[in-house]
Write an enzyme that holds these catalytic residues in place. Structure first.
Site, PDB file in Angstrom:
ATOM      1  CG  ASP A 127      -0.338  -0.426   2.507  1.00  0.00           C
ATOM      2  OD1 ASP A 127       0.906  -0.435   2.586  1.00  0.00           O
ATOM      3  OD2 ASP A 127      -1.069  -0.738   3.453  1.00  0.00           O
ATOM      4  CG  ASN A 130      -8.928  -2.114  12.131  1.00  0.00           C
ATOM      5  OD1 ASN A 130      -7.955  -2.728  11.686  1.00  0.00           O
ATOM      6  ND2 ASN A 130      -9.419  -1.042  11.555  1.00  0.00           N
ATOM      7  CG  HIS A 143      -5.866  -2.656   8.994  1.00  0.00           C
ATOM      8  ND1 HIS A 143      -5.918  -1.310   9.278  1.00  0.00           N
ATOM      9  CD2 HIS A 143      -4.566  -3.008   9.223  1.00  0.00           C
ATOM     10  CE1 HIS A 143      -4.725  -0.893   9.636  1.00  0.00           C
ATOM     11  NE2 HIS A 143      -3.885  -1.892   9.618  1.00  0.00           N
ATOM     12  CD  GLU A 195      -8.649   0.343   7.998  1.00  0.00           C
ATOM     13  OE1 GLU A 195      -8.871  -0.427   8.952  1.00  0.00           O
ATOM     14  OE2 GLU A 195      -7.663   1.096   7.957  1.00  0.00           O
TER      15      GLU A 195
HETATM   16  P1  PGA Z   1       2.292  -2.175  12.720  1.00  0.00           P
HETATM   17  O1  PGA Z   1       1.110  -2.046  11.667  1.00  0.00           O
HETATM   18  O2  PGA Z   1       3.235  -3.183  12.183  1.00  0.00           O
HETATM   19  O3  PGA Z   1       2.898  -0.801  12.767  1.00  0.00           O
HETATM   20  O4  PGA Z   1       1.679  -2.594  14.009  1.00  0.00           O
HETATM   21  C1  PGA Z   1       0.492  -3.186  11.176  1.00  0.00           C
HETATM   22  C2  PGA Z   1      -0.704  -2.812  10.361  1.00  0.00           C
HETATM   23  O5  PGA Z   1      -1.419  -1.868  10.728  1.00  0.00           O
HETATM   24  O6  PGA Z   1      -0.958  -3.493   9.358  1.00  0.00           O
END
Ligand code: PGA
Length: 253
Positions: free
Chosen positions: A68, A136, A138, A143
């Site tokens: 992304d 959450n 995702h 999302e």
């Molecule tokens: P993080 O993010 O590795 O910074 O916890 C993971 C994500 O939100 O996919």
């Protein structure tokens, strides 16, 4: 079917992910990797940089596709995922620039760019996709509620994400409102997937992903329909799992 590997801590999780990555590289020097940003893969990227510098691993023939990127944030901006990837991995290994693919959030025709990105992935199938997980549930910027058949597309960021990001940008108008993300279907088309989850703040997401019913409300749970997915978590992220219920999926590390 998911394989679940529970390790003691973040370092062990990163070592395990690096083992799988380097095994893939050895088995096919031209492997195609799907890559995430975020805090979770930082130590994995550090180990890969060391594998190149100290142990002579050769990354010159691999290709990569990032999951992304923010819309409207230039590649040179410190908060862009382009910047993150060069700073934390690409500047430290001998990957060829032409083989690095990251969605362009500043493309003039975003929808066309997304389709081209999707097509490029379909013609260069991902051998190993690495994922983090959001609190959450995702994956990428898919999302809760993202369709299982979604492909690379522009998505609106949630109010929470926009608020959380505000501190990284000089003014409110610079805070991205949208992102480009691979879709769930794009991710599921990878031949092998590893998802990394570390820390207590991921425990609920890990529980939902593994023990709740498979649902678009927890995008990571859809991975359980993938034939070759490894979920690597540390003890903290696995703390809400009922090990007796999931014993058939547990793989010893
Ligand atoms: P993080 O993010 O590795 O910074 O916890 C993971 C994500 O939100 O996919």
């Amino acid at each position: 079917m998911a394989h679940i590997i529970i390790v003691g801590n973040y370092q062990e999780l990163s070592n395990k992910a690096a083992d799988i990555f380097l095994q893939q590289l050895k088995s096919n020097p031209k492997s195609v990797f799907g890559l995430p940003t975020g805090e979770t893969p930082l130590e994995l990227y550090n180990i890969l940089a060391n594998a190149y510098r100290k142990y002579g691993y050769d990354f010159s023939q691999i290709s990569t596709f990032n999951l992304d990127e923010y819309v409207g944030v230039k590649a040179t901006h410190k908060q862009s995922y382009h910047f993150f990837m060069y700073k934390n991995l690409f500047n430290h290994i001998n990957i060829k620039k032409v083989n690095i693919h990251i969605p362009d959030g500043c493309a003039s025709d975003l929808n066309r760019h997304c389709l081209a990105y999707e097509n490029l992935i379909q013609t260069h199938p991902i051998d190993l996709q690495i994922l983090g997980i959001g609190r959450n549930g995702h994956i990428g910027f898919n999302e809760p509620g993202s369709p299982a058949d979604s492909i690379t597309r522009v998505v609106n960021l949630s109010a929470q994400t926009i608020k959380d990001n505000a501190r990284f940008f000089n003014s409110k108008k610079d805070v991205p409102q949208q992102a480009i993300t691979m879709g769930i279907k794009t991710i599921m088309s990878a031949k092998k997937i590893i998802l990394l989850a570390s820390g207590q703040n991921k425990a609920e997401a890990v529980y939902s992903m593994i023990e709740s019913k498979i649902s678009e409300q927890c995008p990571a749970s859809l991975l359980r329909n993938h034939p070759n997915v490894y979920i690597i978590t540390d003890n903290s992220a696995a703390s809400l799992l009922h090990k007796n219920k999931i014993s058939k999926y547990l793989v010893s590390s």
